[in-house]
Design a protein around this motif. Structure first.
Motif, short mmCIF file in Angstrom:
data_model
loop_
_atom_site.label_atom_id
_atom_site.label_comp_id
_atom_site.label_asym_id
_atom_site.label_seq_id
_atom_site.Cartn_x
_atom_site.Cartn_y
_atom_site.Cartn_z
N ALA A 58 -19.36 -1.47 5.19
CA ALA A 58 -20.53 -1.99 4.40
C ALA A 58 -21.74 -2.14 5.47
O ALA A 58 -21.57 -3.14 6.16
CB ALA A 58 -20.18 -3.07 3.61
N LEU A 59 -22.57 -1.30 5.50
CA LEU A 59 -23.65 -1.23 6.17
C LEU A 59 -25.08 -1.77 5.74
O LEU A 59 -25.50 -1.19 4.37
CB LEU A 59 -24.07 0.29 6.78
N GLU A 60 -25.72 -2.90 6.46
CA GLU A 60 -26.84 -3.27 5.98
C GLU A 60 -27.68 -3.83 7.41
O GLU A 60 -26.94 -4.06 8.30
CB GLU A 60 -26.82 -4.27 5.07
N TRP A 61 -28.85 -4.39 7.32
CA TRP A 61 -29.58 -4.75 8.39
C TRP A 61 -30.82 -5.49 8.14
O TRP A 61 -31.43 -5.26 7.04
CB TRP A 61 -29.89 -3.40 9.32
N PHE A 62 -30.89 -6.61 8.67
CA PHE A 62 -31.90 -7.68 8.60
C PHE A 62 -32.68 -7.61 9.89
O PHE A 62 -32.06 -7.87 10.83
CB PHE A 62 -31.60 -8.80 8.13
N ASP A 63 -34.17 -7.52 9.92
CA ASP A 63 -35.06 -7.84 11.20
C ASP A 63 -35.39 -9.23 11.12
O ASP A 63 -36.18 -9.80 10.44
CB ASP A 63 -36.13 -6.92 11.06
N GLN B 158 -20.28 2.12 2.32
CA GLN B 158 -21.48 1.47 1.37
C GLN B 158 -22.64 1.39 2.48
O GLN B 158 -22.56 0.58 3.42
CB GLN B 158 -21.10 0.52 0.32
N LEU B 159 -23.51 1.81 1.99
CA LEU B 159 -24.86 1.72 2.74
C LEU B 159 -25.98 0.93 1.59
O LEU B 159 -26.42 1.41 0.50
CB LEU B 159 -25.57 2.91 3.16
N THR B 160 -26.50 -0.15 2.02
CA THR B 160 -27.30 -1.02 1.27
C THR B 160 -28.89 -1.11 1.91
O THR B 160 -28.91 -1.42 3.19
CB THR B 160 -27.09 -2.65 0.93
N VAL B 161 -29.90 -0.61 1.39
CA VAL B 161 -31.15 -0.42 2.01
C VAL B 161 -32.26 -1.16 1.08
O VAL B 161 -32.06 -1.27 -0.07
CB VAL B 161 -31.68 0.90 1.98
N ARG B 162 -32.92 -2.17 1.87
CA ARG B 162 -33.97 -2.88 1.24
C ARG B 162 -35.24 -2.28 0.93
O ARG B 162 -35.40 -1.06 1.18
CB ARG B 162 -34.16 -4.31 2.13
N GLU B 163 -35.93 -2.73 0.02
CA GLU B 163 -37.32 -2.14 -0.45
C GLU B 163 -38.14 -1.91 0.79
O GLU B 163 -38.97 -0.92 0.73
CB GLU B 163 -37.93 -3.29 -1.42
N SER B 164 -38.23 -2.84 1.80
CA SER B 164 -39.06 -2.49 3.02
C SER B 164 -38.43 -1.67 4.11
O SER B 164 -39.04 -1.51 5.27
CB SER B 164 -39.55 -3.94 3.53
N GLN B 165 -37.40 -0.99 3.76
CA GLN B 165 -36.64 -0.21 4.70
C GLN B 165 -36.35 1.24 4.06
O GLN B 165 -36.58 1.40 3.16
CB GLN B 165 -35.27 -0.72 4.90
N ALA B 166 -35.95 2.08 5.04
CA ALA B 166 -35.39 3.47 4.82
C ALA B 166 -34.31 3.53 5.83
O ALA B 166 -34.11 2.97 6.77
CB ALA B 166 -36.27 4.60 4.98
N ALA B 167 -33.20 4.37 5.43
CA ALA B 167 -32.15 4.65 6.44
C ALA B 167 -31.87 6.15 6.51
O ALA B 167 -31.85 6.99 5.57
CB ALA B 167 -30.87 3.92 5.78
N VAL B 168 -31.60 6.64 7.69
CA VAL B 168 -31.20 7.93 8.15
C VAL B 168 -29.73 8.20 8.70
O VAL B 168 -29.46 7.45 9.59
CB VAL B 168 -32.33 8.40 8.95
#
Length: 376
Positions: A11-16, A39-49
């Motif tokens: 379960a992948l996510e990231w917070f700065d 599972q990859l969770t991306v926030r509104e202010s993010q993009a994931a590659v």
């Protein structure tokens, strides 16, 4: 986050937490065995590659996404025995921060050369702030970050600052004629410089969201020249301004004590006639815009204001009762011989008195040396 476990899905996510990271890679220690169905969770202010087998896939927008790789739980570990139980199907996810990174500083470490149309070659220092945001995540990763696990504004700010300063120097040379035109043009310079930098930022997947110029500073001696010119533009009547300054200096000297104060007072007293000789009756000539006529001191040869009683350079008296016909030197009262050439002092024509201001003029004078009116 369970990126490299054997059985469970990730379960992948990231917070700065710092607010300064442009991108962040998971797993942080390098590539991993991200499994099919992670599972990859991306926030509104993010993009994931997702990078899979060394190649970048499409960027994922906000929301929850299911990743598809060739890594199957347990099965992949058994099949990767020839490679030391490390799956060759490597995968990693780069999270990219799409927010605006504001208040980044730019400025000249060393002064830049600017050829001013009026001041010549001038070295300028300039400072300001700029804002950036990421518009092409894959391009940013491939051109700037590469395989780095994290990339911050601190790492890119120095390079972008050098680009801005280089374009700033070119822009000033093309669009600014002189520093005297600089006041009120900071916004125009910032807008033009921003347009010139758009292509430089775009090649890294960045957009210059805003650029501002806070100061453009010439050397101190150039600043002094600009200040002097500004003061002169405010002064409408230079003659009266000089007289006012002289009067203030004499008032200050009068309060001084000792030999220095006495000497200064004597020097200013000798300059008094030159400074104030044209005050009486000069209103009509000044209003008409007539320039002051220059006379020449017979003693030292310097140009002095017409009508001055004493030379401001040597103190020689200009208006006298009589002069030597032979050498033109001033003769003391009742002198029998010229003190300069020894020639006998003969009978001289009578002096001419001005009917307007009653000033005494030399014999043969046509205009009064005091008020400028015609004599006779």
């Amino acid at each position: 986050m369970g990126v490299n476990n054997v059985v469970l899905l990730e379960a992948l996510e990231w917070f700065d937490e710092t607010g300064q990271e442009l991108l962040h890679r998971l797993p942080e220690e390098g590539s991993g065995e991200i499994k099919y169905g992670a599972q990859l969770t991306v926030r509104e202010s993010q993009a994931a590659v997702l990078f899979y087998k060394g190649k970048a896939g499409d960027a994922f927008g906000p929301g929850r996404h299911t990743l598809k790789t060739g890594n199957i739980p347990i099965v992949t570990k058994l099949l990767s025995a020839p490679w030391g139980l490390i799956s060759p199907l490597r995968a990693e996810v780069f999270f990219v921060n799409l927010k605006v990174f504001a208040d980044l500083r730019w400025g000249t470490l060393d002064p830049v050369a600017f050829r001013d149309a009026e001041l010549g070659l001038v070295r300028l220092r300039a400072h300001g702030v700029f804002n950036i945001r990421i518009v092409q995540p894959v391009l940013l990763i491939n051109t700037l970050a590469g395989t780095m696990g994290r990339y911050t504004t601190e790492q890119v700010e120095d390079y972008l600052r050098q680009v801005i300063v280089s374009r700033f120097n070119d822009y000033l040379g093309e669009h600014l004629r002189t520093l005297f035109d600089l006041p009120g043009r900071f916004d125009d310079i910032a807008a033009g410089l921003k347009r010139a930098l758009e292509a430089d930022f775009a090649r890294f997947g960045l957009a210059l969201d805003g650029l501002y110029v806070t100061s453009i500073t010439p050397p101190e001696e150039v600043q002094q020249a600009i200040d002097d010119r500004s003061r002169l533009s405010v002064i409408k009547d230079m003659d009266n301004f000089v007289r006012m300054k002289a009067a203030m200096a004499m008032e200050k000297a009068a309060t001084g004590t000792g030999e220095a104060g006495a000497g200064l007072g004597l020097g200013l007293g000798m300059m008094m006639p030159a400074l104030f000789g044209n005050l009486q009756g000069a209103g009509g000539r000044a209003a008409a815009g007539v320039a002051a006529v220059q006379a020449r001191c017979a003693e030292c040869g310097n140009d002095i204001p017409a009508g001055a009683r004493f030379c401001p350079f040597c103190g020689h008296e200009q208006l006298v009762s009589q002069q030597c016909d032979h050498c033109g030197a001033n003769l003391p009262p009742e002198a029998a011989f010229c003190p300069r050439c020894g020639h006998p002092a003969d009978e001289h024509p009578r002096e001419v008195v001005c009917p307007g201001c009653h000033a005494t003029n030399l014999p043969g004078a046509v205009y009064c040396n005091q008020c400028g009116d015609r004599l006779g």
